[in-house]
Write an enzyme that holds these catalytic residues in place. Structure first.
Site, PDB file in Angstrom:
ATOM      1  N   GLY A 145     -30.264  97.631  59.135  1.00 36.34           N
ATOM      2  CA  GLY A 145     -31.021  98.842  59.446  1.00 36.34           C
ATOM      3  C   GLY A 145     -32.521  98.667  59.387  1.00 36.34           C
ATOM      4  O   GLY A 145     -33.267  99.553  59.811  1.00 36.34           O
ATOM      5  N   CYS A 193     -10.209 114.133  80.390  1.00 32.92           N
ATOM      6  CA  CYS A 193     -10.730 113.456  81.579  1.00 32.92           C
ATOM      7  C   CYS A 193      -9.913 113.862  82.801  1.00 32.92           C
ATOM      8  O   CYS A 193      -8.681 113.820  82.777  1.00 32.92           O
ATOM      9  CB  CYS A 193     -10.688 111.949  81.375  1.00 32.92           C
ATOM     10  SG  CYS A 193     -11.109 111.012  82.868  1.00 32.92           S
ATOM     11  N   CYS A 240      -8.182 110.161  84.055  1.00 31.14           N
ATOM     12  CA  CYS A 240      -7.140 109.479  83.268  1.00 31.14           C
ATOM     13  C   CYS A 240      -6.454 110.398  82.276  1.00 31.14           C
ATOM     14  O   CYS A 240      -5.439 110.035  81.690  1.00 31.14           O
ATOM     15  CB  CYS A 240      -7.730 108.263  82.547  1.00 31.14           C
ATOM     16  SG  CYS A 240      -8.722 108.697  81.090  1.00 31.14           S
ATOM     17  N   CYS A 246     -14.305 110.273  82.167  1.00 35.47           N
ATOM     18  CA  CYS A 246     -14.727 109.367  81.103  1.00 35.47           C
ATOM     19  C   CYS A 246     -16.063 108.735  81.456  1.00 35.47           C
ATOM     20  O   CYS A 246     -16.257 108.261  82.577  1.00 35.47           O
ATOM     21  CB  CYS A 246     -13.719 108.229  80.932  1.00 35.47           C
ATOM     22  SG  CYS A 246     -12.154 108.724  80.212  1.00 35.47           S
ATOM     23  N   CYS A 270     -11.503 104.293  81.217  1.00 38.66           N
ATOM     24  CA  CYS A 270     -10.846 105.240  82.119  1.00 38.66           C
ATOM     25  C   CYS A 270      -9.829 104.514  83.005  1.00 38.66           C
ATOM     26  O   CYS A 270      -8.727 104.988  83.229  1.00 38.66           O
ATOM     27  CB  CYS A 270     -11.909 105.929  82.989  1.00 38.66           C
ATOM     28  SG  CYS A 270     -11.333 107.443  83.784  1.00 38.66           S
TER      29      CYS A 270
END
Ligand SMILES: Nc1ncnc2c1ncn2[C@@H]1O[C@H](COP(=O)(O)OP(=O)(O)O)[C@@H](O)[C@H]1O
Ligand SMILES: [Mg+2]
Lengths: 281, 258
Positions: free
Chosen positions: A37, A246, A249, A271, A277
């Site tokens: 970080g 979606c 899909c 997606c 997808c």
């Protein structure tokens, strides 16, 4: 990216950057991995593309690539946007590595604005393109002061930003680049991924590297590192997405883009991760 | 305040504090004690070293030598993290110009809440409640909690800065010309407010001003500075009504002419 194409005819060092530069970047990456970080300054190089195209991510990818690697490049989850196509072609020309659109097949994934839906593995590196690495910049423009705040763990200001959000919108409206705390120490900007992706930052098996070209910073989330999204007790973090499945899909769990289909207000949800997808469900 | 009831241990002890700017003396050597609940006024003409002294005490400037003793330890030898924590918790600093003490891009509520969040507050509702309460205490309509400071008048900005500093219940407050840039009527209201808060909260205060009317109203004790040195000190009324040093006599007589 025309400049990269004209350069294609000439000969390159593997992955464009010379070995000294790659070593310098790898040292920065190692330091970033050692201090999760923490933003490590590095001598960012001019790349044959504009800054907005992710030159930080490109330099990190260049320093990580090995000839046997398989590279995937996504922009907003898709492999076929101009930005993703150009960066993929750049590395094909300059390194000759194999490329793929399949998340599972890739050993290095460079991304802008998304984390793939499929779970990543310890054999994968995810490289993020970062425009503004400093999460405190919004409220504190002085670089000397933000550095001091990180050094001394003075992070009250980050909550002031979230406070302002709630005061203005009634809820934490920050939807992208949602600030996180890494391994209980450094507050980090996860780049403009949707906050839906934040939980995937935490405990991820892959090595996650973040490169900011213009601001010359590299930072990292090593595999299996704890990453916590900042929030308030009475306004807890929520990894939200469009309340839909979606339309292609049928996935009810993947992050969706809203697509306008005609000029009569027609729209659909699909997606954002195009590989997911295609193979998902 | 009746100082005869004050606890005998000082809350702050300053010893032999000196600050130079190259060859020029900023202030010093200066020594004094401040007792709990006491308001110490530092007066003197422009350039006499008041701001230099206050900045050294508050940790904004590093003095060349001396000690600043707080709760048994020398603040000047504290690690930076601890010193900054002190400045956000038990100590507070009110700048002359509210722009230096406020975040102008952050709402009034966010300004007041920052110290709370810095101290670990993580409940939005409670932070907001405290901010509303404090806006009320400094006579700002709590309905303006979401307004930015730039929408406020100078006097309101200064009151907001005071609320932002006092919300965590500090013990010691430094103020550098807090009424400086304000109209006379606005100054009077701010002074009243400050006097009330100091009493209610039992604050110890070191207040720098060139305005003797301010210290007459607020300060129990005075230090008169000239050329970086303290030329006279004592109880406020004594110093103002019966000044001993020629410079203080000059200061007092010039204010009487106003
Ligand atoms: N940053 C500085 N650099 C050099 N000299 C300074 C600086 N700040 C103050 N001084 C000098 O130190 C003396 C005390 O100044 P200051 O503490 O600002 O006085 P006051 O607040 O009483 O007006 C003056 O002679 C001033 O010119
Ligand atoms: Mg001054």
């Amino acid at each position: 990216m025309t400049s990269a194409m004209t350069l294609a005819e000439t000969s390159f060092n593997f992955a464009y950057l010379d070995e000294d530069t790659k070593r310098m970047i790898r040292r920065a990456i190692l330091k970033a991995v050692a201090v999760p970080g923490y933003q490590v300054p590095f001598a960012s190089r001019e790349m044959p593309m504009p800054y907005g195209w992710g030159t930080g991510g490109v330099q990190v990818t260049a320093a990580c690539l090995m000839p046997e690697d398989v590279l995937k490049v996504i922009d907003q989850g898709a492999d076929d946007t101009t930005n993703a196509v150009s960066i993929r072609k750049f590395f094909q020309r300059t390194s000759g590595v194999a490329v793929t659109e399949r998340t599972a097949e890739a050993s290095v994934i460079q991304t802008r604005h998304r984390i793939p839906e499929a779970a990543l593995t310890e054999d994968q590196i995810l490289v993020y393109q970062v425009p503004i690495p400093e999460p405190l910049r919004f409220l504190e423009p002085r670089e000397t002061e933000t550095r001091k705040m990180h050094e001394l763990e003075e992070y009250g200001l980050m909550h002031v930003k979230l406070y302002e959000d709630i005061a203005r919108h009634g809820t934490i409206a920050t939807a992208y680049a949602y600030p996180v705390k890494v391994e209980g120490r450094y507050v980090m900007d996860p780049s403009p991924i949707p906050k839906f992706d934040n939980p995937k930052l935490s405990g991820n098996a892959a090595l996650q590297l973040f490169g900011a070209g213009r601001e010359a910073r590299i930072y990292a989330v090593p595999p299996h590192t704890q990453v916590v999204s900042l929030d308030f007790d009475d306004h807890p973090f929520v990894a939200s997405k469009a309340d839909h499945a979606c339309d292609i899909c049928g996935s009810a769990t993947s992050y969706l883009d809203e697509v306008i289909t005609d000029d009569k207000g027609g729209r659909m949800f699909v997606c954002s991760d195009t590989d997911y997808c295609r193979g998902g469900q | 305040m009746d100082l005869s009831h004050a606890p005998s241990l000082p809350i702050l002890s300053v010893r032999d504090l000196v600050k130079t700017y190259g060859t020029r003396l900023g202030c010093g050597p200066i020594s004094f004690d401040l007792y709990p609940g006491e308001v110490l006024g530092i007066v003197g003409e422009s350039g006499s070293g008041k701001s230099t002294l206050l900045s050294c005490l508050a940790g904004h400037l590093a003095p060349d030598q001396g000690r600043v003793l707080w709760q048994g330890g020398d603040v000047l030898t504290l690690a930076e993290a601890a010193r900054r924590r002190l400045l956000r918790s038990d100590w507070a600093y009110v700048h002359q110009n509210p722009r230096d003490g406020l975040r102008m891009g952050v709402s009034a509520g966010g300004n007041v809440g920052e110290r709370l969040m810095g101290a670990g507050a993580r409940h939005y509702g409670e932070i907001r409640e405290k901010a509303e309460d404090w806006l009320g205490r400094v006579e700002i309509d709590p309905g303006r909690i979401d307004d930015k400071p730039r929408a406020f008048s100078g006097g309101m900005q200064q009151r907001l800065q005071i609320a932002r500093n006092l919300v965590t219940g500090p013990k010691l407050v430094f103020m550098d010309e807090p009424t400086g840039g304000l109209d006379v009527s606005v100054q009077a209201r701010l002074l009243d407010l400050l006097r009330g808060l100091v009493r209610q909260m039992g604050l110890s205060v070191i207040i720098v001003t060139h305005d003797l009317a301010v210290v007459r109203l607020l300060a129990h004790r005075l230090m008169v500075m000239k050329g970086g040195h303290v030329v006279e000190q004592g109880l406020t009324d004594q110093v103002l009504d019966d000044p001993q040093h020629a410079y203080t006599q000059l200061l007092v007589s010039s204010v009487l002419q106003v």
